[in-house]
Design an enzyme around this catalytic site. Structure first.
Site, PDB file in Angstrom:
ATOM      1  N   LEU A  75      50.354 -25.417  40.462  1.00  9.64           N
ATOM      2  CA  LEU A  75      49.460 -25.770  39.352  1.00  9.64           C
ATOM      3  C   LEU A  75      49.727 -24.811  38.208  1.00  9.64           C
ATOM      4  O   LEU A  75      49.539 -23.604  38.336  1.00  9.64           O
ATOM      5  CB  LEU A  75      48.007 -25.680  39.801  1.00  9.64           C
ATOM      6  N   ASN A  76      50.181 -25.363  37.093  1.00  9.78           N
ATOM      7  CA  ASN A  76      50.699 -24.522  36.019  1.00  9.78           C
ATOM      8  C   ASN A  76      50.125 -24.935  34.668  1.00  9.78           C
ATOM      9  O   ASN A  76      50.803 -24.880  33.657  1.00  9.78           O
ATOM     10  CB  ASN A  76      52.238 -24.641  35.991  1.00  9.78           C
ATOM     11  N   GLY A  77      48.858 -25.329  34.653  1.00 18.40           N
ATOM     12  CA  GLY A  77      48.268 -25.811  33.413  1.00 18.40           C
ATOM     13  C   GLY A  77      47.623 -24.745  32.566  1.00 18.40           C
ATOM     14  O   GLY A  77      47.258 -24.991  31.419  1.00 18.40           O
ATOM     15  N   LYS A  89      50.776 -18.988  31.524  1.00 22.18           N
ATOM     16  CA  LYS A  89      50.642 -17.666  32.140  1.00 22.18           C
ATOM     17  C   LYS A  89      51.816 -17.352  33.061  1.00 22.18           C
ATOM     18  O   LYS A  89      52.195 -16.200  33.242  1.00 22.18           O
ATOM     19  CB  LYS A  89      49.336 -17.591  32.921  1.00 22.18           C
ATOM     20  N   GLN A 154      49.400 -32.947  33.825  1.00 21.80           N
ATOM     21  CA  GLN A 154      47.961 -32.998  34.051  1.00 21.80           C
ATOM     22  C   GLN A 154      47.313 -33.788  32.924  1.00 21.80           C
ATOM     23  O   GLN A 154      47.738 -33.722  31.764  1.00 21.80           O
ATOM     24  CB  GLN A 154      47.395 -31.570  34.073  1.00 21.80           C
ATOM     25  N   HIS A 183      41.218 -28.918  38.499  1.00 16.82           N
ATOM     26  CA  HIS A 183      42.386 -29.056  39.368  1.00 16.82           C
ATOM     27  C   HIS A 183      42.382 -30.330  40.206  1.00 16.82           C
ATOM     28  O   HIS A 183      43.421 -30.748  40.710  1.00 16.82           O
ATOM     29  CB  HIS A 183      42.503 -27.843  40.289  1.00 16.82           C
ATOM     30  N   ASN A 211      48.206 -22.193  43.093  1.00 15.95           N
ATOM     31  CA  ASN A 211      48.242 -21.839  41.675  1.00 15.95           C
ATOM     32  C   ASN A 211      49.509 -21.050  41.350  1.00 15.95           C
ATOM     33  O   ASN A 211      49.946 -20.200  42.140  1.00 15.95           O
ATOM     34  CB  ASN A 211      47.024 -20.995  41.306  1.00 15.95           C
ATOM     35  N   LYS A 360      44.030 -12.993  37.228  1.00 19.59           N
ATOM     36  CA  LYS A 360      43.084 -13.588  36.288  1.00 19.59           C
ATOM     37  C   LYS A 360      42.815 -12.685  35.091  1.00 19.59           C
ATOM     38  O   LYS A 360      42.374 -13.160  34.046  1.00 19.59           O
ATOM     39  CB  LYS A 360      41.758 -13.906  36.995  1.00 19.59           C
TER      40      LYS A 360
END
Length: 458
Positions: A75-77, A89, A154, A183, A211, A360
């Site tokens: 998951l790279n949004g 990120k 996404q 997600h 993630n 984070k």
């Protein structure tokens, strides 16, 4: 035109698939009906009797068979906006000048070379991260497997005015009128893009999801073999909770039917918070690493006509996060881990904390860039000490990545530290070492820790 129709038209105007609009509509109706998404303590039991990663033991051929049927999805949004970033990120340098993305690619290549399998790697990008990510991946031409794509997109949805539930308008920055749908859009995006069917047709059966900012979630052939062996449609990785984890989501058992469900912090009523935070009762938190059977997902999407029955998360904020006086909006979200309740026979496995290393904040980044963590032969980041030191940097000076890098251009030695607390405008030279518990106080003016300094605390 009513508020829902306006939101639907806005989504169609930018070419979003009808399936994504149907999912948004289902959640919108939950919102209209006043759904809070709360999961009362009285309706659940604690999760117990969880399988452990330490019990896994498979021969090489079993590992190879499972890996040959598995796909890795990251998951790279996220833009890393909490750290002041304006790009994915995953492109942030993390170790030895390698980015998250570089290390993820190396992790996949390690499995490919070790077992001789074509392990596909796909990224779920957002409209904000796609271009930069694909540009970075262009430096790895051998990464592609057959005709499979390297990514899928996404979806997005309108932010809603908190009073009218109509799509908000913000001419100062129209991009702020949109938000990601959480997600859980993974399932919709996989299906609507055609990637789910493409993977099944190519002979893949299982998916490992995590993630992109969690370098601990390496593609592990033993985990692949375990999931294939269970025959389960869906599985979640969990870790033992500590006091630092009480704000994260945790798995519980629904009393009405015995199914596993995910309870996020936002789904806990104020009167249940003490019980939900009891580590002796609710012992496991959800790592956001999960597994599912592609065939089982296909069947459930078909049964549900493309709209999985997932609980709403109502997220209220300002349309411009930097302006507290800007209009309040509602983002309709759902957690991908919540899909565990959809699949009968879903299961969980307890994994080591090493598989949960999310970044984070810049506090997390300083730790991973320090000598506390090393990159192993499988390219997984692992701690060199049992008790990882805590880091607390002054957000006024270190929250944004640009300010952080300016003040911390070199890694800091934290191997023998218990904690590092920085208050005020401090900068650090090269080779600074921290021992014990160190607090740098705010002295009202910029201060510098000279290269080679050993900071010793209690």
């Amino acid at each position: 035109m009513n508020a829902l129709a306006a939101a639907q038209d806005k989504m169609r105007s930018v070419g979003l698939p009808e399936q994504a609009i149907d999912v948004f509509t289902a959640f919108y109706h939950q919102l209209e009906e006043g759904a809070s998404g709360l999961i009362p303590e009285s309706e659940v039991e604690p999760l117990e009797d969880v399988a452990s990663i330490h019990s896994l033991d498979y021969d090489t051929e079993t590992l190879r068979r499972a890996a040959a049927e598995t796909v890795v999805i990251k998951l790279n949004g996220g833009l890393g906006t909490t750290m002041g970033m304006q790009q994915a990120k995953s492109l942030l340098p993390i170790k030895h000048r390698l980015s998250f993305l570089d290390l993820i690619v190396d992790q996949v290549w390690h499995v490919r070379s070790t077992l001789g399998v074509d392990l596909p790697l796909l990224f779920m990008n957002s409209f904000r991260t796609r271009d930069d990510t694909l540009e970075a991946l262009s430096h790895y031409p051998e990464l592609k497997v057959g005709d499979l794509p390297l990514d899928f997109l996404q979806n997005r949805e309108p932010r809603l005015d908190a009073e009218t539930l109509a799509p908000v308008e913000w001419p100062d920055d129209p991009s702020l009128e949109w938000c990601p749908p959480g997600h859980a859009d993974l399932y919709t995006a996989l299906d609507a893009s055609g990637v789910l069917d493409q993977l099944i047709e190519a002979g893949y059966r299982y998916a490992s999801i995590s993630n992109a900012d969690n370098l601990g979630a390496v593609p592990d052939p033993a985990m692949m073999a375990w999931f294939a062996e269970t025959g389960a449609p869906y599985a979640a990785e969990v870790c033992r909770r500590t006091p630092a984890d009480v704000k994260g989501g945790h798995l519980v058992v629904r009393r009405s039917d015995g199914r596993l469900i995910l309870r996020e912090t936002a789904q806990i009523a104020p009167e249940d918070r003490e019980a939900a935070a009891d580590l002796s009762v609710h012992r496991y938190f959800h790592t956001n690493n999960l597994w599912f059977d592609l065939h089982a997902l296909r069947a459930e999407l078909d049964r549900a006509q493309g709209v999985l029955d997932l609980p709403l998360i109502r997220n209220q904020k300002n349309v411009d996060p930097t302006d507290p006086d800007s209009p309040e909006v509602i983002q309709i979200e759902s957690a991908m881990g919540a899909a565990i309740s959809v699949f009968e026979g879903a299961t969980a496995i307890e994994v080591d904390r090493a598989r949960f290393l999310p970044v984070k904040t810049t506090d997390d980044l300083l730790l991973l860039r320090s000598d506390v963590y090393d990159v192993g032969p499988d390219y997984q980041m692992r701690a060199r000490v049992d008790d990882v030191p805590s880091v607390d940097l002054d957000k006024r000076y270190f929250k944004a990545i640009g300010e952080f890098d300016k003040r911390l251009p070199f890694s800091v030695g934290l191997l023998y530290a218990s904690s590092l607390t920085v208050r005020g405008d401090w900068s650090f030279g090269e080779g600074v070492v921290v021992r014990g518990d160190v607090v740098l106080e705010d002295e009202g003016r910029p201060r510098h820790v000279a290269s080679g300094t050993v900071l010793s605390g209690i």
